[in-house]
Design an enzyme around this catalytic site. Structure first.
Site, PDB file in Angstrom:
ATOM      1  CE1 TYR A 146      24.124  -3.070  -3.083  1.00  0.00           C
ATOM      2  CE2 TYR A 146      24.259  -3.271  -5.366  1.00  0.00           C
ATOM      3  CZ  TYR A 146      24.873  -2.803  -4.188  1.00  0.00           C
ATOM      4  OH  TYR A 146      26.317  -2.678  -4.166  1.00  0.00           O
ATOM      5  CB  CYS A 156      -0.865   0.052   1.233  1.00  0.00           C
ATOM      6  SG  CYS A 156      -2.071   1.205   1.404  1.00  0.00           S
ATOM      7  CD  GLU A 157       4.051   3.130   1.432  1.00  0.00           C
ATOM      8  OE1 GLU A 157       3.949   4.307   0.917  1.00  0.00           O
ATOM      9  OE2 GLU A 157       3.764   3.096   2.510  1.00  0.00           O
TER      10      GLU A 157
HETATM   11  C1  LIG Z   1      31.681   2.071  -0.786  1.00  0.00           C
HETATM   12  C2  LIG Z   1      30.892   1.174  -1.848  1.00  0.00           C
HETATM   13  N1  LIG Z   1      31.718   0.527  -2.837  1.00  0.00           N
HETATM   14  C3  LIG Z   1      31.223  -0.134  -3.623  1.00  0.00           C
HETATM   15  C4  LIG Z   1      30.059  -0.288  -3.982  1.00  0.00           C
HETATM   16  C5  LIG Z   1      29.648  -1.246  -5.040  1.00  0.00           C
HETATM   17  O1  LIG Z   1      29.043  -0.655  -6.111  1.00  0.00           O
HETATM   18  P1  LIG Z   1      27.894  -1.249  -6.901  1.00  0.00           P
HETATM   19  O2  LIG Z   1      26.584  -0.302  -6.630  1.00  0.00           O
HETATM   20  O3  LIG Z   1      28.085  -1.126  -8.257  1.00  0.00           O
HETATM   21  O4  LIG Z   1      27.566  -2.565  -6.652  1.00  0.00           O
HETATM   22  C6  LIG Z   1      29.178   0.467  -3.118  1.00  0.00           C
HETATM   23  C7  LIG Z   1      27.833   0.308  -3.329  1.00  0.00           C
HETATM   24  O5  LIG Z   1      26.806   1.065  -2.723  1.00  0.00           O
HETATM   25  C8  LIG Z   1      29.643   1.220  -1.989  1.00  0.00           C
HETATM   26  O6  LIG Z   1      28.966   1.965  -1.192  1.00  0.00           O
END
Ligand SMILES: Cc1ncc(COP(=O)(O)O)c(C=O)c1O
Length: 277
Positions: free
Chosen positions: A242, A214-215
Protein backbone atom coordinates in the site's frame (compact mmCIF):
# COMPACT_ATOMS: atom_id res chain seq x y z
CA UNK A 1 -17.17 -19.46 -12.48
CA UNK A 2 -17.13 -20.08 -8.76
CA UNK A 3 -17.50 -17.12 -6.41
CA UNK A 4 -17.43 -16.48 -2.68
CA UNK A 5 -19.99 -14.02 -1.34
CA UNK A 6 -18.74 -11.41 1.08
CA UNK A 7 -20.37 -11.28 4.49
CA UNK A 8 -20.34 -8.11 6.54
CA UNK A 9 -19.77 -9.76 9.94
CA UNK A 10 -20.95 -6.70 11.90
CA UNK A 11 -18.17 -6.78 14.51
CA UNK A 12 -16.01 -4.13 16.20
CA UNK A 13 -12.53 -4.49 14.62
CA UNK A 14 -9.65 -3.34 16.82
CA UNK A 15 -8.04 -1.05 14.24
CA UNK A 16 -8.14 2.47 12.74
CA UNK A 17 -11.69 3.53 11.85
CA UNK A 18 -10.63 3.81 8.22
CA UNK A 19 -9.57 0.15 8.13
CA UNK A 20 -12.47 -1.36 10.10
CA UNK A 21 -14.34 -2.79 7.12
CA UNK A 22 -16.10 -5.49 9.17
CA UNK A 23 -18.25 -2.97 11.03
CA UNK A 24 -21.98 -3.15 10.39
CA UNK A 25 -21.91 0.47 9.17
CA UNK A 26 -19.13 -0.15 6.65
CA UNK A 27 -19.92 -0.22 2.94
CA UNK A 28 -18.37 -3.67 2.52
CA UNK A 29 -20.18 -6.98 2.41
CA UNK A 30 -23.73 -8.24 2.71
CA UNK A 31 -25.85 -8.84 5.78
CA UNK A 32 -26.68 -12.45 6.60
CA UNK A 33 -30.15 -11.97 5.09
CA UNK A 34 -28.82 -10.39 1.91
CA UNK A 35 -26.20 -13.08 1.49
CA UNK A 36 -28.68 -15.90 2.01
CA UNK A 37 -30.98 -14.28 -0.57
CA UNK A 38 -28.15 -13.84 -3.06
CA UNK A 39 -27.16 -17.51 -2.78
CA UNK A 40 -30.72 -18.65 -3.33
CA UNK A 41 -30.89 -16.62 -6.56
CA UNK A 42 -27.77 -18.28 -7.99
CA UNK A 43 -28.64 -21.68 -9.52
CA UNK A 44 -26.10 -24.31 -8.49
CA UNK A 45 -25.64 -25.35 -12.15
CA UNK A 46 -25.51 -21.82 -13.62
CA UNK A 47 -22.50 -19.95 -15.07
CA UNK A 48 -21.82 -18.28 -11.69
CA UNK A 49 -21.82 -20.74 -8.79
CA UNK A 50 -21.70 -19.71 -5.12
CA UNK A 51 -18.92 -21.74 -3.55
CA UNK A 52 -18.92 -20.22 -0.06
CA UNK A 53 -18.45 -17.18 2.14
CA UNK A 54 -15.70 -14.60 2.31
CA UNK A 55 -15.10 -11.95 4.92
CA UNK A 56 -12.46 -9.39 5.78
CA UNK A 57 -12.74 -7.88 9.25
CA UNK A 58 -10.21 -5.11 8.69
CA UNK A 59 -6.53 -4.42 8.33
CA UNK A 60 -3.84 -4.09 10.97
CA UNK A 61 -5.97 -5.83 13.61
CA UNK A 62 -4.60 -5.07 17.08
CA UNK A 63 -6.41 -8.03 18.74
CA UNK A 64 -8.13 -11.24 17.70
CA UNK A 65 -11.54 -10.81 19.34
CA UNK A 66 -13.43 -9.19 16.46
CA UNK A 67 -11.84 -11.69 14.07
CA UNK A 68 -13.00 -14.60 16.24
CA UNK A 69 -16.55 -13.16 16.42
CA UNK A 70 -16.59 -12.72 12.65
CA UNK A 71 -15.38 -16.26 12.02
CA UNK A 72 -18.00 -17.68 14.36
CA UNK A 73 -20.74 -15.83 12.47
CA UNK A 74 -19.38 -16.72 9.07
CA UNK A 75 -19.00 -20.40 9.92
CA UNK A 76 -22.54 -20.59 11.31
CA UNK A 77 -23.95 -18.98 8.17
CA UNK A 78 -21.90 -21.22 5.90
CA UNK A 79 -23.26 -24.28 7.69
CA UNK A 80 -26.83 -22.98 7.50
CA UNK A 81 -26.73 -22.06 3.81
CA UNK A 82 -24.59 -25.06 2.90
CA UNK A 83 -27.04 -27.50 4.49
CA UNK A 84 -29.42 -27.09 1.55
CA UNK A 85 -26.87 -26.71 -1.21
CA UNK A 86 -24.21 -28.98 -2.66
CA UNK A 87 -20.72 -27.57 -3.01
CA UNK A 88 -21.23 -24.51 -0.79
CA UNK A 89 -18.20 -25.48 1.21
CA UNK A 90 -15.51 -22.77 1.26
CA UNK A 91 -14.76 -20.25 3.96
CA UNK A 92 -12.32 -17.38 3.37
CA UNK A 93 -11.18 -15.56 6.52
CA UNK A 94 -9.63 -12.58 4.72
CA UNK A 95 -6.54 -10.77 5.98
CA UNK A 96 -5.85 -8.27 8.71
CA UNK A 97 -2.67 -9.78 10.17
CA UNK A 98 -0.85 -6.71 11.42
CA UNK A 99 2.69 -5.58 10.79
CA UNK A 100 4.45 -4.09 13.80
CA UNK A 101 7.23 -4.56 16.31
CA UNK A 102 7.29 -8.11 17.75
CA UNK A 103 5.16 -8.21 20.89
CA UNK A 104 3.21 -5.08 19.95
CA UNK A 105 0.74 -6.82 17.62
CA UNK A 106 -0.67 -10.37 17.48
CA UNK A 107 1.28 -12.58 15.05
CA UNK A 108 -0.56 -14.71 12.44
CA UNK A 109 -0.15 -17.81 14.67
CA UNK A 110 -2.26 -16.06 17.30
CA UNK A 111 -5.07 -15.66 14.76
CA UNK A 112 -4.63 -19.23 13.53
CA UNK A 113 -5.05 -20.56 17.08
CA UNK A 114 -8.64 -19.27 17.06
CA UNK A 115 -9.69 -21.39 14.09
CA UNK A 116 -9.34 -24.89 15.60
CA UNK A 117 -11.77 -24.45 18.53
CA UNK A 118 -14.33 -22.74 16.28
CA UNK A 119 -14.26 -25.66 13.85
CA UNK A 120 -14.33 -28.25 16.62
CA UNK A 121 -17.45 -26.59 18.06
CA UNK A 122 -19.30 -27.51 14.85
CA UNK A 123 -20.52 -31.01 13.94
CA UNK A 124 -18.10 -32.49 11.37
CA UNK A 125 -20.64 -32.34 8.52
CA UNK A 126 -21.15 -28.60 9.07
CA UNK A 127 -17.48 -27.67 8.83
CA UNK A 128 -16.15 -26.05 5.64
CA UNK A 129 -14.33 -28.43 3.32
CA UNK A 130 -11.94 -25.67 2.24
CA UNK A 131 -10.45 -22.70 4.10
CA UNK A 132 -8.87 -19.71 2.40
CA UNK A 133 -6.84 -16.78 3.66
CA UNK A 134 -5.77 -13.44 2.13
CA UNK A 135 -2.62 -12.54 4.10
CA UNK A 136 -2.17 -9.22 2.32
CA UNK A 137 0.35 -6.82 3.78
CA UNK A 138 1.82 -9.33 6.19
CA UNK A 139 3.71 -10.96 3.32
CA UNK A 140 5.22 -7.84 1.80
CA UNK A 141 4.97 -4.73 3.99
CA UNK A 142 8.38 -5.19 5.57
CA UNK A 143 10.08 -5.85 2.24
CA UNK A 144 9.99 -2.18 1.23
CA UNK A 145 11.54 1.02 2.58
CA UNK A 146 10.82 4.50 1.33
CA UNK A 147 14.06 6.49 1.39
CA UNK A 148 13.65 10.25 1.60
CA UNK A 149 15.98 13.18 1.95
CA UNK A 150 15.55 16.13 4.28
CA UNK A 151 14.45 19.29 2.48
CA UNK A 152 14.20 21.58 5.45
CA UNK A 153 14.46 21.65 9.25
CA UNK A 154 12.51 24.21 11.20
CA UNK A 155 13.63 24.72 14.80
CA UNK A 156 11.91 27.79 16.19
CA UNK A 157 12.63 28.52 19.82
CA UNK A 158 8.96 28.35 20.80
CA UNK A 159 7.90 25.34 18.71
CA UNK A 160 8.71 21.71 18.15
CA UNK A 161 11.39 20.68 15.67
CA UNK A 162 9.84 20.03 12.26
CA UNK A 163 11.59 18.06 9.55
CA UNK A 164 10.25 18.33 6.00
CA UNK A 165 11.08 15.44 3.68
CA UNK A 166 11.05 15.21 -0.08
CA UNK A 167 8.67 12.21 0.17
CA UNK A 168 5.15 12.42 1.51
CA UNK A 169 1.55 11.48 0.85
CA UNK A 170 2.14 11.13 -2.89
CA UNK A 171 4.60 8.27 -2.30
CA UNK A 172 3.02 6.82 0.89
CA UNK A 173 -0.56 7.94 1.41
CA UNK A 174 -1.53 5.82 4.42
CA UNK A 175 -0.60 8.34 7.16
CA UNK A 176 -2.52 11.16 5.44
CA UNK A 177 -5.44 8.91 4.50
CA UNK A 178 -6.15 7.24 7.83
CA UNK A 179 -3.49 8.15 10.35
CA UNK A 180 -1.35 5.04 9.79
CA UNK A 181 1.99 5.12 11.55
CA UNK A 182 5.25 4.10 9.89
CA UNK A 183 8.53 4.01 11.81
CA UNK A 184 11.23 6.37 10.49
CA UNK A 185 14.95 5.87 11.02
CA UNK A 186 17.81 8.17 10.10
CA UNK A 187 20.38 6.87 7.63
CA UNK A 188 22.64 9.92 7.95
CA UNK A 189 23.03 12.69 10.51
CA UNK A 190 24.73 15.96 9.54
CA UNK A 191 26.09 14.25 6.43
CA UNK A 192 27.61 11.24 8.17
CA UNK A 193 26.30 7.67 8.25
CA UNK A 194 24.12 7.23 11.31
CA UNK A 195 23.61 3.89 13.00
CA UNK A 196 21.43 4.30 16.08
CA UNK A 197 21.52 0.55 16.70
CA UNK A 198 25.18 0.35 17.74
CA UNK A 199 24.79 2.89 20.54
CA UNK A 200 27.70 5.03 19.32
CA UNK A 201 25.53 7.58 17.57
CA UNK A 202 24.46 10.85 19.12
CA UNK A 203 21.22 11.39 20.97
CA UNK A 204 17.84 11.48 19.31
CA UNK A 205 15.09 13.97 20.09
CA UNK A 206 11.46 14.08 19.02
CA UNK A 207 10.54 15.82 15.81
CA UNK A 208 7.45 16.15 13.71
CA UNK A 209 8.14 14.75 10.26
CA UNK A 210 6.16 16.25 7.39
CA UNK A 211 5.90 15.58 3.68
CA UNK A 212 6.34 18.36 1.11
CA UNK A 213 2.82 18.43 -0.34
CA UNK A 214 0.55 21.43 0.23
CA UNK A 215 -1.91 19.56 2.48
CA UNK A 216 -1.89 19.76 6.30
CA UNK A 217 -2.49 16.02 6.55
CA UNK A 218 0.76 15.36 4.69
CA UNK A 219 2.62 14.39 7.84
CA UNK A 220 4.22 11.22 9.22
CA UNK A 221 3.59 12.36 12.82
CA UNK A 222 6.32 12.45 15.51
CA UNK A 223 9.52 10.39 15.55
CA UNK A 224 12.74 10.19 17.53
CA UNK A 225 15.51 11.32 15.22
CA UNK A 226 19.08 12.58 15.54
CA UNK A 227 20.13 16.02 14.39
CA UNK A 228 19.60 16.31 10.64
CA UNK A 229 20.03 19.01 8.02
CA UNK A 230 19.06 19.45 4.37
CA UNK A 231 20.30 16.48 2.34
CA UNK A 232 20.37 13.94 5.19
CA UNK A 233 18.61 10.67 4.44
CA UNK A 234 15.89 8.84 6.37
CA UNK A 235 14.13 5.54 5.69
CA UNK A 236 10.41 5.04 6.25
CA UNK A 237 9.59 1.46 7.26
CA UNK A 238 6.96 -1.04 6.10
CA UNK A 239 6.54 0.59 2.71
CA UNK A 240 6.24 -2.72 0.86
CA UNK A 241 2.44 -2.76 0.85
CA UNK A 242 0.00 0.00 0.00
CA UNK A 243 2.87 2.42 -0.68
CA UNK A 244 4.07 2.24 -4.30
CA UNK A 245 0.80 0.56 -5.26
CA UNK A 246 -1.20 3.53 -3.91
CA UNK A 247 1.27 6.21 -5.00
CA UNK A 248 0.07 9.12 -7.12
CA UNK A 249 1.39 12.02 -9.15
CA UNK A 250 -0.71 14.73 -7.44
CA UNK A 251 0.89 18.19 -7.61
CA UNK A 252 2.86 17.05 -10.65
CA UNK A 253 5.18 14.94 -8.54
CA UNK A 254 6.97 12.24 -10.56
CA UNK A 255 6.96 8.73 -9.14
CA UNK A 256 10.20 7.88 -7.32
CA UNK A 257 12.55 5.24 -8.73
CA UNK A 258 12.41 1.72 -7.31
CA UNK A 259 15.64 -0.05 -6.45
CA UNK A 260 15.80 -3.75 -5.64
CA UNK A 261 18.26 -5.03 -3.05
CA UNK A 262 19.40 -8.41 -4.37
CA UNK A 263 20.28 -11.30 -2.03
CA UNK A 264 24.00 -10.73 -2.77
CA UNK A 265 23.77 -7.09 -1.62
CA UNK A 266 23.86 -5.47 -5.07
CA UNK A 267 21.28 -2.91 -6.15
CA UNK A 268 19.26 -3.17 -9.35
CA UNK A 269 17.16 -0.39 -10.81
CA UNK A 270 13.61 -1.75 -10.90
CA UNK A 271 11.85 1.36 -12.21
CA UNK A 272 13.13 4.76 -13.31
CA UNK A 273 12.01 8.01 -11.71
CA UNK A 274 8.83 9.22 -13.34
CA UNK A 275 7.99 5.93 -15.07
CA UNK A 276 4.30 5.00 -14.86
CA UNK A 277 4.79 1.39 -13.81
C1 LIG B 1 -10.93 -8.14 0.74
C2 LIG B 1 -9.59 -7.99 1.34
N1 LIG B 1 -8.91 -9.09 1.73
C3 LIG B 1 -7.68 -9.01 2.25
C4 LIG B 1 -7.05 -7.79 2.41
C5 LIG B 1 -5.66 -7.78 2.97
O1 LIG B 1 -5.63 -7.26 4.20
P1 LIG B 1 -4.38 -6.50 4.80
O2 LIG B 1 -4.85 -5.09 4.96
O3 LIG B 1 -4.11 -7.20 6.05
O4 LIG B 1 -3.26 -6.50 3.82
C6 LIG B 1 -7.72 -6.62 2.06
C7 LIG B 1 -7.10 -5.30 2.26
O5 LIG B 1 -7.63 -4.26 2.09
C8 LIG B 1 -9.03 -6.73 1.51
O6 LIG B 1 -9.71 -5.65 1.12
Amino acid sequence: MEVLLRLNPDVAPETHAGLAVGRGSSKFGMTETELTGAVSRLPSDGPVRARGIHLHVGSQLGAVDAWRDALRRGLALLALVGAGRDGFDTFDVGGGFPVGDPGSVPPPERFAREIGPLLEALPAERRPARLAVEPGRFLVARSGWLVASVLHVRARADAERTIVLDAGMTELVRPALYGARHAIVALTSLGRRWDGADGTAGATTPARVDGPVCESTDTFDHHELPEVRRGDLVAIADAGAYAASMAMTYNGRPRPPQVLLEPDGTLTLGRRRGADR
